[in-house]
Design an enzyme around this catalytic site. Structure first.
Site, PDB file in Angstrom:
ATOM      1  N   ASN A   1       5.514 -50.490  13.303  1.00 30.07           N
ATOM      2  CA  ASN A   1       6.195 -49.219  13.547  1.00 30.07           C
ATOM      3  C   ASN A   1       5.779 -48.760  14.936  1.00 30.07           C
ATOM      4  O   ASN A   1       4.587 -48.635  15.219  1.00 30.07           O
ATOM      5  CB  ASN A   1       5.774 -48.187  12.493  1.00 30.07           C
ATOM      6  CG  ASN A   1       6.457 -46.844  12.671  1.00 30.07           C
ATOM      7  OD1 ASN A   1       7.449 -46.722  13.382  1.00 30.07           O
ATOM      8  ND2 ASN A   1       5.923 -45.822  12.008  1.00 30.07           N
ATOM      9  N   GLY A   2       6.744 -48.542  15.827  1.00 27.75           N
ATOM     10  CA  GLY A   2       6.433 -48.143  17.200  1.00 27.75           C
ATOM     11  C   GLY A   2       7.263 -48.939  18.189  1.00 27.75           C
ATOM     12  O   GLY A   2       8.228 -49.604  17.825  1.00 27.75           O
TER      13      GLY A   2
ATOM     14  N   GLU B   1      20.455 -24.314  14.627  1.00 28.77           N
ATOM     15  CA  GLU B   1      20.012 -25.125  13.502  1.00 28.77           C
ATOM     16  C   GLU B   1      21.186 -25.465  12.580  1.00 28.77           C
ATOM     17  O   GLU B   1      21.296 -26.597  12.095  1.00 28.77           O
ATOM     18  CB  GLU B   1      18.906 -24.390  12.735  1.00 28.77           C
ATOM     19  CG  GLU B   1      18.463 -25.056  11.448  1.00 28.77           C
ATOM     20  CD  GLU B   1      17.829 -26.431  11.637  1.00 28.77           C
ATOM     21  OE1 GLU B   1      17.589 -27.108  10.621  1.00 28.77           O
ATOM     22  OE2 GLU B   1      17.572 -26.831  12.794  1.00 28.77           O
TER      23      GLU B   1
ATOM     24  N   TRP C   1      14.176 -48.853  11.187  1.00 33.59           N
ATOM     25  CA  TRP C   1      15.104 -48.090  12.021  1.00 33.59           C
ATOM     26  C   TRP C   1      15.095 -48.776  13.374  1.00 33.59           C
ATOM     27  O   TRP C   1      14.085 -48.803  14.059  1.00 33.59           O
ATOM     28  CB  TRP C   1      14.667 -46.636  12.149  1.00 33.59           C
ATOM     29  CG  TRP C   1      15.625 -45.772  12.899  1.00 33.59           C
ATOM     30  CD1 TRP C   1      16.699 -45.102  12.401  1.00 33.59           C
ATOM     31  CD2 TRP C   1      15.573 -45.450  14.300  1.00 33.59           C
ATOM     32  NE1 TRP C   1      17.330 -44.397  13.395  1.00 33.59           N
ATOM     33  CE2 TRP C   1      16.668 -44.593  14.573  1.00 33.59           C
ATOM     34  CE3 TRP C   1      14.729 -45.811  15.350  1.00 33.59           C
ATOM     35  CZ2 TRP C   1      16.914 -44.090  15.839  1.00 33.59           C
ATOM     36  CZ3 TRP C   1      14.989 -45.318  16.615  1.00 33.59           C
ATOM     37  CH2 TRP C   1      16.059 -44.468  16.853  1.00 33.59           C
TER      38      TRP C   1
ATOM     39  N   ARG D   1      12.436 -43.327   6.174  1.00 41.20           N
ATOM     40  CA  ARG D   1      11.896 -43.554   7.515  1.00 41.20           C
ATOM     41  C   ARG D   1      12.701 -44.600   8.300  1.00 41.20           C
ATOM     42  O   ARG D   1      12.409 -44.847   9.476  1.00 41.20           O
ATOM     43  CB  ARG D   1      10.436 -44.016   7.413  1.00 41.20           C
ATOM     44  CG  ARG D   1       9.502 -42.989   6.818  1.00 41.20           C
ATOM     45  CD  ARG D   1       8.083 -43.515   6.786  1.00 41.20           C
ATOM     46  NE  ARG D   1       7.512 -43.580   8.110  1.00 41.20           N
ATOM     47  CZ  ARG D   1       6.731 -42.656   8.651  1.00 41.20           C
ATOM     48  NH1 ARG D   1       6.445 -41.566   7.970  1.00 41.20           N
ATOM     49  NH2 ARG D   1       6.230 -42.805   9.867  1.00 41.20           N
TER      50      ARG D   1
ATOM     51  N   LYS E   1      13.641 -40.074   9.364  1.00 40.02           N
ATOM     52  CA  LYS E   1      12.941 -38.820   9.130  1.00 40.02           C
ATOM     53  C   LYS E   1      11.850 -38.539  10.158  1.00 40.02           C
ATOM     54  O   LYS E   1      11.871 -37.533  10.831  1.00 40.02           O
ATOM     55  CB  LYS E   1      12.336 -38.840   7.720  1.00 40.02           C
ATOM     56  CG  LYS E   1      11.589 -37.572   7.330  1.00 40.02           C
ATOM     57  CD  LYS E   1      12.525 -36.406   7.163  1.00 40.02           C
ATOM     58  CE  LYS E   1      11.841 -35.182   6.587  1.00 40.02           C
ATOM     59  NZ  LYS E   1      12.747 -34.034   6.572  1.00 40.02           N
TER      60      LYS E   1
ATOM     61  N   GLU F   1      24.270 -33.622  11.631  1.00 36.80           N
ATOM     62  CA  GLU F   1      23.410 -34.656  11.054  1.00 36.80           C
ATOM     63  C   GLU F   1      23.990 -35.231   9.771  1.00 36.80           C
ATOM     64  O   GLU F   1      23.963 -36.447   9.551  1.00 36.80           O
ATOM     65  CB  GLU F   1      22.026 -34.060  10.738  1.00 36.80           C
ATOM     66  CG  GLU F   1      21.137 -33.808  11.939  1.00 36.80           C
ATOM     67  CD  GLU F   1      19.821 -33.200  11.523  1.00 36.80           C
ATOM     68  OE1 GLU F   1      18.778 -33.674  11.990  1.00 36.80           O
ATOM     69  OE2 GLU F   1      19.817 -32.240  10.722  1.00 36.80           O
TER      70      GLU F   1
ATOM     71  N   LYS G   1      22.473 -29.165  11.533  1.00 37.63           N
ATOM     72  CA  LYS G   1      22.591 -29.608  10.138  1.00 37.63           C
ATOM     73  C   LYS G   1      23.970 -30.213   9.879  1.00 37.63           C
ATOM     74  O   LYS G   1      24.094 -31.252   9.237  1.00 37.63           O
ATOM     75  CB  LYS G   1      22.364 -28.438   9.177  1.00 37.63           C
ATOM     76  CG  LYS G   1      20.935 -28.047   9.004  1.00 37.63           C
ATOM     77  CD  LYS G   1      20.174 -29.108   8.248  1.00 37.63           C
ATOM     78  CE  LYS G   1      18.718 -29.067   8.624  1.00 37.63           C
ATOM     79  NZ  LYS G   1      18.415 -29.613   9.935  1.00 37.63           N
TER      80      LYS G   1
ATOM     81  N   CYS H   1       9.795 -46.325  11.247  1.00 30.66           N
ATOM     82  CA  CYS H   1       9.959 -47.392  10.274  1.00 30.66           C
ATOM     83  C   CYS H   1       8.957 -47.174   9.154  1.00 30.66           C
ATOM     84  O   CYS H   1       7.959 -46.486   9.324  1.00 30.66           O
ATOM     85  CB  CYS H   1       9.733 -48.754  10.919  1.00 30.66           C
ATOM     86  SG  CYS H   1      10.861 -49.108  12.292  1.00 30.66           S
TER      87      CYS H   1
ATOM     88  N   HIS I   1      32.294 -17.366  28.864  1.00 29.05           N
ATOM     89  CA  HIS I   1      31.908 -18.064  30.092  1.00 29.05           C
ATOM     90  C   HIS I   1      32.204 -19.564  30.002  1.00 29.05           C
ATOM     91  O   HIS I   1      31.548 -20.355  30.676  1.00 29.05           O
ATOM     92  CB  HIS I   1      30.435 -17.822  30.397  1.00 29.05           C
ATOM     93  CG  HIS I   1      30.115 -16.383  30.652  1.00 29.05           C
ATOM     94  ND1 HIS I   1      30.510 -15.719  31.793  1.00 29.05           N
ATOM     95  CD2 HIS I   1      29.463 -15.474  29.884  1.00 29.05           C
ATOM     96  CE1 HIS I   1      30.102 -14.457  31.737  1.00 29.05           C
ATOM     97  NE2 HIS I   1      29.459 -14.281  30.581  1.00 29.05           N
TER      98      HIS I   1
END
Length: 606
Positions: A102-103, A483, A76, A27, A601, A490, A487, A2, A506
């Site tokens: 925040n937490g 990666e 968030w 954030r 983020k 996301e 991307k 946050c 497989h």
């Protein structure tokens, strides 16, 4: 995950707080709110909260919302759905205490039950609201003691800022596991969870340590421990200016940050190449040659894109330094009771330097006596402070939620570390020179790839309607595939999976069909023919193929050709076009590129 911002001084506080929230919105952006010490006739605390973006909150702040001290928050969600009631700041029943947080408070359920049993009516579903009530009910007579008393009952992580109607001359803040940064101005003070909210007003900052608190007044500040002992925190100067956080003429931060990569890579290399000994200089490692030769293994820990960069780094270190190396998600490592070997060098990777799972892994490793290095972007961050040494990646501020330039710079930083360790151990002078020349070519080669953007955008438009995609690569190509898959997920919300190319037969080969395109990473190395055989397998199942390669691939429907570097450094280049592919796929779908749904983020909670 946050954003927190606060101010106390002489200026009208609401515009300052809203500006800070705009800079911190990456954030968290499901709701936002602001609370101020009102300077009106009635005085006291006034608050406005709203489910939605900061710009929507700004529209709802009354014209007469005047004051010179306040706190604000962009959220968030963890505890409680995004809505007006669950938005921060949270106030106690009498409206005398306002808190932003925040937490996560781990014993929230226990505290809520106790408050309810004592007759407190809780308005929200959040863990944060309990803090407002605990502070309001605390018996001490100073705000600092009230906050300290409340925190004695709290288990978990927090970065908090507190207003109290009876103490209009101060803001009290505290940190345990979530970042809190103080900004020192001229007869004014700021607080935030990230320097991005501060740099347009001051570049003099203090980063609180875990277990540390501070009192901010307009013309003074004081830092101290949770036990009340004074601490001697000194301001440092932020490296980046306010313009570094602006969009710079681009439509999105993601596009800006992709475009900045040639310059960013040049920064991470600058001053670190030692031509005389065909090696690199990493003065911040605090690891001498004797220690480097004594290590028997390297373990890299990170989360998300940092973990993927660690996979590239582990391959480079193993190949160049000839020491066993592997990478693991920090979130898994910290819970599996791993054996901590005194002969192992541990490396913690984090863009923000505040990623909670990675920080917790560092703290556990340090408790057990391990040697831990950090590879981080933010100078003075928690991981940078708690590790024995490390490498700053110097990517510059990265505002878009999805990582691009920081991922690339982290991979280059690992190349520097691998060359450094290799030259101490078994890497020859000739190979050292070869790799250094390869590093020097990277910025211009990245620029060359970026000049293909129009063609990559056209390819992305053709993929945008896919319901799912596969990404495959072998050895050096596999971390690139992971990666690239992340991307795409996301930023476009298209389902994507990444597999080693050798694993297709497989199981995953069952998913191949015309509607599921495959992106294949095919460097022109010793595995070229093996990779071409994989293309044959996919085409035999009518699969559509986009190759990223050093030359056109006959079996692929389309090929993005990237310039060839040294084989060990090729993964750095092969990821660049796939960042553009994800970006333009999302653009074609009309996604909110800088603020993907459900993500934030800096992941400062578990």
């Amino acid at each position: 995950m946050c954003g927190i911002v606060g101010y106390i001084g002489k200026r009208d506080v609401a515009p300052l707080l809203l500006e800070g929230l705009q800079r911190l919105e990456y954030r968290g952006y499901d709701s936002a709110g602001i609370a101020i010490h009102s300077s009106g006739r009635a005085g006291g605390i006034k608050a406005v909260k709203y489910k939605g973006r900061v710009r929507e909150l700004e529209e709802r702040v009354p014209a007469r919302f005047a004051g010179t001290a306040g706190i604000a928050h962009t959220r968030w969600a963890t505890h409680g759905a995004p809505n007006d009631v669950n938005a921060h700041p949270h106030l106690d029943a009498k409206g005398k205490v306002a808190v932003v947080h925040n937490g996560i408070i781990d014993n929230c359920s226990e505290l809520r039950a106790k408050l309810t049993a004592d007759g407190v009516e809780l308005a929200s579903e959040t863990d944060t609201e309990v803090l407002a009530h605990l502070i309001a009910r605390a018996q001490p007579t100073t705000l600092e003691e009230k906050v300290r008393e409340a925190l004695r009952h709290v288990e978990g992580t927090y970065g908090i800022a507190v207003l109290h109607a009876d103490f209009p001359d101060r803001i009290v803040v505290a940190r345990n596991g979530s970042p809190v940064v103080l900004g020192i101005g001229e007869k004014e003070m700021f607080v935030a969870s990230d320097v991005a909210a501060l740099v347009s007003h001051t570049r003099q900052v203090i980063t609180l340590d875990d277990g540390e608190m501070a009192t901010l007044k307009a013309d003074d500040y004081r830092t101290y421990t949770n036990n009340g002992s004074r601490t001697a925190a000194s301001p440092t100067t932020v490296e980046w200016e306010a313009e570094s956080y602006d969009m710079g003429g681009h439509d999105t931060y993601m596009h800006k940050e992709i475009a900045e990569q040639p310059d960013a890579v040049d920064r991470v290399l600058r001053g670190r190449i030692d031509d005389r000994f065909a090696t690199v200089k990493l003065g911040g490692l605090n690891l001498d040659a004797r220690g480097a030769r004594a290590m028997r293994r390297v373990k890299i820990l990170g989360c998300g894109s940092a973990y993927h960069a660690g996979l590239i780094g582990a391959q480079m270190i193993e190949e160049l330094a000839r020491v066993p190396a592997d990478a693991e998600p920090a979130s898994e490592f910290r819970y599996r009771n791993a054996v901590v070997d005194p002969d192992t060098l541990y490396v913690a990777v984090s863009q923000s330097g505040e990623t909670y799972d990675t920080l917790a892994a560092v703290q556990e490793l340090k408790r057990k006596g391990a040697m831990v290095l950090g590879v981080v972007n933010v100078v003075g961050s928690a991981i940078a402070r708690e590790t024995d040494g490390g490498v700053y990646v110097h990517a510059g501020p990265e505002v878009c939620v999805v990582s691009t330039k920081c991922f690339t710079n982290t991979a280059v930083a690992f190349a520097l570390l691998a060359i450094h360790l290799g030259r101490i151990r078994d890497l020859s002078v000739a190979d050292g020179k070869r790799l250094i020349e390869g590093l020097r070519r990277l910025p211009e080669q990245i620029a060359e790839i970026l000049r293909q953007e129009d063609r990559i955008a056209a390819l992305a438009a053709g993929l945008a309607e896919s319901r799912s995609m596969m990404f495959v690569g072998r050895v050096r190509g596999f971390p690139v595939a992971k990666e690239a898959s992340l991307k795409l997920k996301e930023v476009s919300y298209i389902h994507a999976e990444a597999y080693p190319a050798s694993e297709l037969k497989h199981g995953p080969l069952a998913l191949i069909e015309p509607s599921v395109p495959t992106v294949a990473i095919i460097p022109g190395d010793e595995l070229l023919e093996k990779n071409r055989a994989t293309l044959e397998e996919i085409k035999a199942r009518q699969g559509r193929i986009l190759a990223v390669a050093h030359q056109e691939q006959p079996k692929a429907d389309d090929t993005i050709v990237v310039p060839r570097n040294e084989p060990e450094l090729d993964p750095v280049l092969m990821g660049i076009p796939l960042q553009l592919l994800a970006y333009h796929t999302a653009l074609a779908l009309g996604r909110d590129i800088d603020k993907p749904r459900n993500l934030a983020k800096s992941v400062t909670v578990e």
